[in-house]
Design a protein around this motif. Sequence first.
Motif, PDB file in Angstrom:
ATOM      1  N   HIS A 139       1.332  -1.099  -0.450  1.00 60.67           N
ATOM      2  CA  HIS A 139      -0.180  -0.266  -0.036  1.00 60.67           C
ATOM      3  C   HIS A 139       0.767   1.556   0.319  1.00 60.67           C
ATOM      4  N   GLY A 140       2.154   1.338  -0.823  1.00 59.52           N
ATOM      5  CA  GLY A 140       2.642   2.462  -1.226  1.00 59.52           C
ATOM      6  C   GLY A 140       3.949   2.772  -0.086  1.00 59.52           C
ATOM      7  N   LYS A 141       3.654   1.784   1.345  1.00 62.52           N
ATOM      8  CA  LYS A 141       4.895   2.289   1.837  1.00 62.52           C
ATOM      9  C   LYS A 141       6.420   1.858   1.490  1.00 62.52           C
ATOM     10  N   ARG A 142       7.225   2.242   2.646  1.00 65.03           N
ATOM     11  CA  ARG A 142       8.683   2.524   2.251  1.00 65.03           C
ATOM     12  C   ARG A 142       9.187   1.321   2.612  1.00 65.03           C
ATOM     13  N   ALA A 143       9.185   0.537   3.206  1.00 69.82           N
ATOM     14  CA  ALA A 143      10.202  -0.226   4.221  1.00 69.82           C
ATOM     15  C   ALA A 143      10.237  -1.739   2.733  1.00 69.82           C
ATOM     16  N   ASN A 144       9.084  -2.343   2.897  1.00 71.92           N
ATOM     17  CA  ASN A 144       9.591  -3.452   2.167  1.00 71.92           C
ATOM     18  C   ASN A 144      10.224  -2.795   0.486  1.00 71.92           C
ATOM     19  N   LEU A 145      10.580  -1.708   0.034  1.00 67.60           N
ATOM     20  CA  LEU A 145      11.463  -1.175  -1.000  1.00 67.60           C
ATOM     21  C   LEU A 145      12.453  -1.151  -1.002  1.00 67.60           C
ATOM     22  N   SER A 146      12.419  -0.516   0.761  1.00 65.30           N
ATOM     23  CA  SER A 146      14.674  -0.406   0.776  1.00 65.30           C
ATOM     24  C   SER A 146      15.149  -1.861   1.705  1.00 65.30           C
ATOM     25  N   ARG A 147      14.108  -2.996   1.199  1.00 66.71           N
ATOM     26  CA  ARG A 147      14.991  -4.670   1.472  1.00 66.71           C
ATOM     27  C   ARG A 147      15.292  -5.199   0.003  1.00 66.71           C
ATOM     28  N   MET A 148      15.651  -3.948  -1.722  1.00 67.88           N
ATOM     29  CA  MET A 148      15.740  -4.271  -2.323  1.00 67.88           C
ATOM     30  C   MET A 148      16.746  -3.288  -2.554  1.00 67.88           C
ATOM     31  N   HIS A 149      17.807  -3.774  -4.046  1.00 67.18           N
ATOM     32  CA  HIS A 149      18.641  -3.063  -4.349  1.00 67.18           C
ATOM     33  C   HIS A 149      18.620  -3.423  -6.187  1.00 67.18           C
ATOM     34  N   ALA A 150      19.622  -2.523  -7.028  1.00 65.56           N
ATOM     35  CA  ALA A 150      19.115  -2.405  -8.055  1.00 65.56           C
ATOM     36  C   ALA A 150      20.189  -4.217  -8.141  1.00 65.56           C
ATOM     37  N   GLY A 151      19.005  -4.693  -9.294  1.00 63.66           N
ATOM     38  CA  GLY A 151      19.580  -5.914  -9.421  1.00 63.66           C
ATOM     39  C   GLY A 151      18.947  -6.722  -9.684  1.00 63.66           C
ATOM     40  N   ASP A 152      17.935  -6.779  -8.147  1.00 61.45           N
ATOM     41  CA  ASP A 152      17.282  -7.791  -7.804  1.00 61.45           C
ATOM     42  C   ASP A 152      15.659  -8.026  -8.982  1.00 61.45           C
ATOM     43  N   THR A 153      15.789  -9.719  -8.296  1.00 62.37           N
ATOM     44  CA  THR A 153      14.817 -10.047  -9.222  1.00 62.37           C
ATOM     45  C   THR A 153      13.201  -9.521  -8.463  1.00 62.37           C
ATOM     46  N   LEU A 154      12.574  -9.012  -9.322  1.00 67.16           N
ATOM     47  CA  LEU A 154      10.933  -8.979  -8.326  1.00 67.16           C
ATOM     48  C   LEU A 154      10.352  -9.674  -9.353  1.00 67.16           C
ATOM     49  N   ILE A 155       9.742 -10.674  -8.871  1.00 63.26           N
ATOM     50  CA  ILE A 155       7.737 -11.193  -9.164  1.00 63.26           C
ATOM     51  C   ILE A 155       7.222 -11.243  -8.478  1.00 63.26           C
ATOM     52  N   PHE A 156       6.169 -11.124  -9.269  1.00 61.83           N
ATOM     53  CA  PHE A 156       4.388 -10.765  -8.544  1.00 61.83           C
ATOM     54  C   PHE A 156       3.815 -11.581  -8.259  1.00 61.83           C
ATOM     55  N   TYR A 157       2.935 -11.800  -7.660  1.00 68.19           N
ATOM     56  CA  TYR A 157       1.717 -13.085  -6.585  1.00 68.19           C
ATOM     57  C   TYR A 157       0.735 -12.639  -6.315  1.00 68.19           C
ATOM     58  N   SER A 158      -0.504 -12.484  -7.719  1.00 70.17           N
ATOM     59  CA  SER A 158      -1.477 -11.993  -7.109  1.00 70.17           C
ATOM     60  C   SER A 158      -2.487 -12.904  -6.775  1.00 70.17           C
ATOM     61  N   PRO A 159      -3.014 -13.076  -5.634  1.00 73.31           N
ATOM     62  CA  PRO A 159      -3.978 -13.588  -4.752  1.00 73.31           C
ATOM     63  C   PRO A 159      -5.279 -13.474  -5.514  1.00 73.31           C
ATOM     64  N   VAL A 160      -5.142 -12.460  -6.075  1.00 70.88           N
ATOM     65  CA  VAL A 160      -6.318 -12.182  -6.167  1.00 70.88           C
ATOM     66  C   VAL A 160      -6.661 -10.814  -7.524  1.00 70.88           C
ATOM     67  N   GLN A 161      -7.442 -10.665  -8.455  1.00 74.08           N
ATOM     68  CA  GLN A 161      -7.666  -9.533  -8.963  1.00 74.08           C
ATOM     69  C   GLN A 161      -8.013  -8.345  -9.140  1.00 74.08           C
ATOM     70  N   ARG A 162      -8.358  -7.751  -8.337  1.00 70.16           N
ATOM     71  CA  ARG A 162      -8.653  -6.445  -7.562  1.00 70.16           C
ATOM     72  C   ARG A 162      -8.667  -6.652  -5.774  1.00 70.16           C
ATOM     73  N   LEU A 163      -7.943  -5.401  -4.846  1.00 72.62           N
ATOM     74  CA  LEU A 163      -8.311  -5.832  -3.770  1.00 72.62           C
ATOM     75  C   LEU A 163      -9.145  -5.677  -3.238  1.00 72.62           C
ATOM     76  N   GLY A 164      -9.758  -6.446  -2.143  1.00 71.17           N
ATOM     77  CA  GLY A 164     -10.986  -6.983  -2.165  1.00 71.17           C
ATOM     78  C   GLY A 164     -11.785  -7.940  -2.343  1.00 71.17           C
ATOM     79  N   ASP A 165     -11.081  -8.196  -3.624  1.00 66.78           N
ATOM     80  CA  ASP A 165     -12.480  -9.789  -4.279  1.00 66.78           C
ATOM     81  C   ASP A 165     -12.521 -11.045  -3.015  1.00 66.78           C
ATOM     82  N   ARG A 166     -12.679 -11.387  -3.510  1.00 71.13           N
ATOM     83  CA  ARG A 166     -13.509 -13.113  -2.323  1.00 71.13           C
ATOM     84  C   ARG A 166     -12.551 -14.406  -3.628  1.00 71.13           C
TER      85      ARG A 166
END
Length: 146
Positions: A35-62
């Motif tokens: 949700h736009g917080k800085r903490a997790n972004l600061s754990r990453m560095h240039a060149g790191d691989t980032l993969i997204f996992y999407s549990p839902v299509q839209r936030l709040g979907d059941r």
Amino acid sequence: MSLCTRGGEVSAWLAVVSAEHVRRAVALGIAQIGHGKRANLSRMHAGDTLIFYSPVQRLGDRIPLRHFTALGEIADDEIWQADEGDFKPFRRRVNYADTAPVELGSVRDQLHLTAEANWGYQLRRGLVPLDAHDVNVLRFAMARSR
């Protein structure tokens, strides 16, 4: 599980984000996590691989989606704060690969990430380290399914 590392630091990450938000991130060439917080972004560095996992299509979907939805590389070490009126999320630049979403079920039995019975609990953190094996499985599956 041996983490994907570079110089003792984690170099591959799995971010948990709705598919709708991932599509916007890919279009903008950015990562915005937790949700736009800085903490997790600061754990990453240039060149790191980032993969997204999407549990839902839209936030709040059941209705579950359960897809790996994007793969990229952190472009640089800059974290900045965007200004969207009342919302001021932190972001990083990402160079996204040309991939297609892959259903969790099609790779689940190959991943170290999902080997434990309660593997999904760790996803609540929003960003989890990945090992090299899982990065390779997902990179191949996402490229192959184009």
